[in-house]
Every structure is written in structure tokens, then in C-alpha cells.
Design an enzyme around this catalytic site. Structure first.
Site, mmCIF file in Angstrom:
data_model
loop_
_atom_site.group_PDB
_atom_site.id
_atom_site.type_symbol
_atom_site.label_atom_id
_atom_site.label_comp_id
_atom_site.label_asym_id
_atom_site.label_seq_id
_atom_site.Cartn_x
_atom_site.Cartn_y
_atom_site.Cartn_z
ATOM 1 N N ASP A 1 0.867 -1.173 0.000
ATOM 2 C CA ASP A 1 0.000 0.000 0.000
ATOM 3 C C ASP A 1 0.907 1.228 0.000
ATOM 4 O O ASP A 1 2.037 1.160 -0.472
ATOM 5 C CB ASP A 1 -0.964 -0.037 1.197
ATOM 6 C CG ASP A 1 -2.269 0.711 0.913
ATOM 7 O OD1 ASP A 1 -2.191 1.899 0.565
ATOM 8 O OD2 ASP A 1 -3.349 0.116 1.046
ATOM 9 N N HIS B 1 2.369 1.814 -3.151
ATOM 10 C CA HIS B 1 1.447 2.718 -3.838
ATOM 11 C C HIS B 1 1.942 4.159 -3.817
ATOM 12 O O HIS B 1 1.198 5.075 -4.127
ATOM 13 C CB HIS B 1 0.052 2.631 -3.212
ATOM 14 C CG HIS B 1 -0.622 1.306 -3.436
ATOM 15 N ND1 HIS B 1 -1.904 1.033 -3.006
ATOM 16 C CD2 HIS B 1 -0.189 0.177 -4.055
ATOM 17 C CE1 HIS B 1 -2.220 -0.223 -3.338
ATOM 18 N NE2 HIS B 1 -1.198 -0.747 -3.967
#
Length: 250
Positions: free
Chosen positions: A49, A72
Site C-alpha cells: 500500500d 502505492h
């Protein structure tokens, strides 16, 4: 979350290694919420993430010498979910390398929110095969159902990107998808050079105002501009005041 800084003031995180598989869900590396005067430096973060996520009621955040990948990217947000208020101000990222991340430098807000994101500076960042190197997404919708269109939005202004270079996986190397009713304003681009290994790159804009100076590639002519007189002012505002972080000067 691996690290959470919550409801805190005057925190330094240094020389931390976070390692999780790129396909591991919701494994943010360092998450900062409701905190002020936080320094994150010399950290290597690989996760599934956001490498670093900064959310509501955070101010005076400085990140320096950050390696991110997989993951991310480095994100402000998400903000404004369920019509909530989100405020993030005075954030600096100085010197980072992002490799094969799904996003690079990202601001993400939900429709229907309120509040503001203001005085952010991202500088001296190198990208390697990043899918969305520079992205503002005010239509963020991490939901199994379609998010309804709403007119209110978190206001985004005084965002500076300086000395950003490297390679992108997507043709839209820069994407400014802002609210139609609350446009992004005072976006400043300086010395940007993003290339795609096989293909041409472009900038996408929706309701975004700002300007570029120096080299800006791909061109950001789609930014509507009335703001050139504010160049020096924005550069100053994008820096946290010295007294705010004097205890943690790098």
C-alpha cells in the site's frame, strides 16, 4: 499499518526499514494522522500500500531521503470520506527514489468532503517505472459500489513539484483530476522531466489551475493559469516555518 504516528507532536523516524510483499493489501509503511512536526528520514519502505500516508489534521511533516518500492507511493489522503472534513498543511518531501510503484506523489480525496490541503512541496525525486508519477485525484473511490457525484470537495492549493525526473509506465505522467466546483489552484511545476520507455507522455487536467517554469515535460499547458504573480509566495508558503521544525532540522 506498520508504523502509525497518531495524535502526536515532535516525532522523528529515522533509518527504518519496512518490508512487505507488493501484493499484501492495506500494508501502509508509515501512517501519519492528527500529528504535527514529524520528520521521516533515511527510510527504505517496500509494501503493498502507501509507503507513507499522511491524513487528516496533520501539519509540519518533513520527509527526506526516502526509498519507496514496491508500494502505492507517497500519499496525502485519502481525505473527505463519508462527507468528513480533512485538513493537511505544510508537507515537504525532499530527496526520494520511487521504483516500480503504482503511484508516485499522490493527493487523494473523496467527493463530498470539506477542508483543505495547502502548502505542499515535493522536490528532488527520481522515478523508475512508476505508473502515476504525479497525481491529484479528487474522485478517489475505494468502494465496491460506485461513488455518487457530489459538489463539495476538499480544497487543494499551493502545491509545488520541483526537480522531478524519471520514467513512467503510463502515458499520463501527470494527472490533475480536480473538483469541477472546487478547482485545484496554485499548482506549480518546476524542472519536471518524465519519460516513457516506449511511447509519448502527456499531462491530464480537469479543473486545475497553475503554471510551470523551467523545463516541464510533458508540457502542462492544460493547467489554466492566473497565478504567475504568486510564484515567489507559493515557494515560501510551501516551506514549513523554521520555528515549527527547529527541534528536528535535518
Amino acid at each position: 499499518m506498520h508504523f502509525v504516528i497518531s495524535r502526536s507532536d515532535s516525532v522523528r523516524i529515522a533509518e527504518v526499514l519496512v518490508s512487505a510483499p507488493g501484493d499484501s493489501p492495506n500494508t501502509d509503511g508509515i501512517h501519519i494522522t492528527e500529528s504535527t512536526n514529524v520528520v521521516v528520514q533515511d527510510c527504505k519502505i517496500g509494501t503493498g500500500d502507501d509507503c507513507i500516508s499522511i491524513v487528516n489534521a496533520s501539519s509540519g511533516i518533513k520527509m527526506k531521503r526516502i526509498y519507496c518500492g514496491p508500494g502505492h507511493g507517497i500519499s496525502v489522503g485519502s481525505l473527505g470520506k463519508d462527507n468528513s472534513t480533512g485538513i493537511v498543511t505544510k508537507v515537504v518531501l525532499d530527496t526520494a527514489f520511487l521504483s516500480e510503484t503504482t503511484n508516485g506523489l499522490r493527493i487523494k480525496t473523496w467527493q463530498g468532503g470539506s477542508g483543505y490541503v495547502r502548502a505542499l512541496r515535493f522536490e528532488n525525486v527520481k522515478m523508475n517505472d512508476v505508473a502515476n508519477p504525479i497525481i491529484i485525484d479528487q474522485f478517489y473511490c475505494d468502494s465496491p459500489t460506485v461513488c455518487p457525484n457530489q459538489t463539495s470537495a476538499v480544497q487543494i492549493s499551493q502545491i509545488m513539484y520541483r526537480n522531478i525526473s524519471g520514467t513512467t509506465k503510463s502515458a499520463k505522467a501527470m494527472k490533475f483530476a480536480c473538483s469541477d466546483t472546487v478547482p485545484c489552484s496554485n499548482i506549480v511545476l518546476s524542472n519536471i522531466n518524465l519519460e516513457m520507455k516506449d511511447g509519448t507522455v502527456e499531462t491530464y487536467c480537469n479543473s486545475a489551475q497553475g503554471f510551470g517554469y523551467g523545463i516541464v515535460h510533458p508540457s502542462a499547458d492544460c493547467l489554466s493559469s492566473h497565478d504567475k504573480n504568486y510564484q515567489a509566495e507559493i515557494a515560501e508558503l510551501a516551506q514549513p516555518s523554521r520555528e515549527d521544525i527547529v527541534h528536528t532540522e535535518l
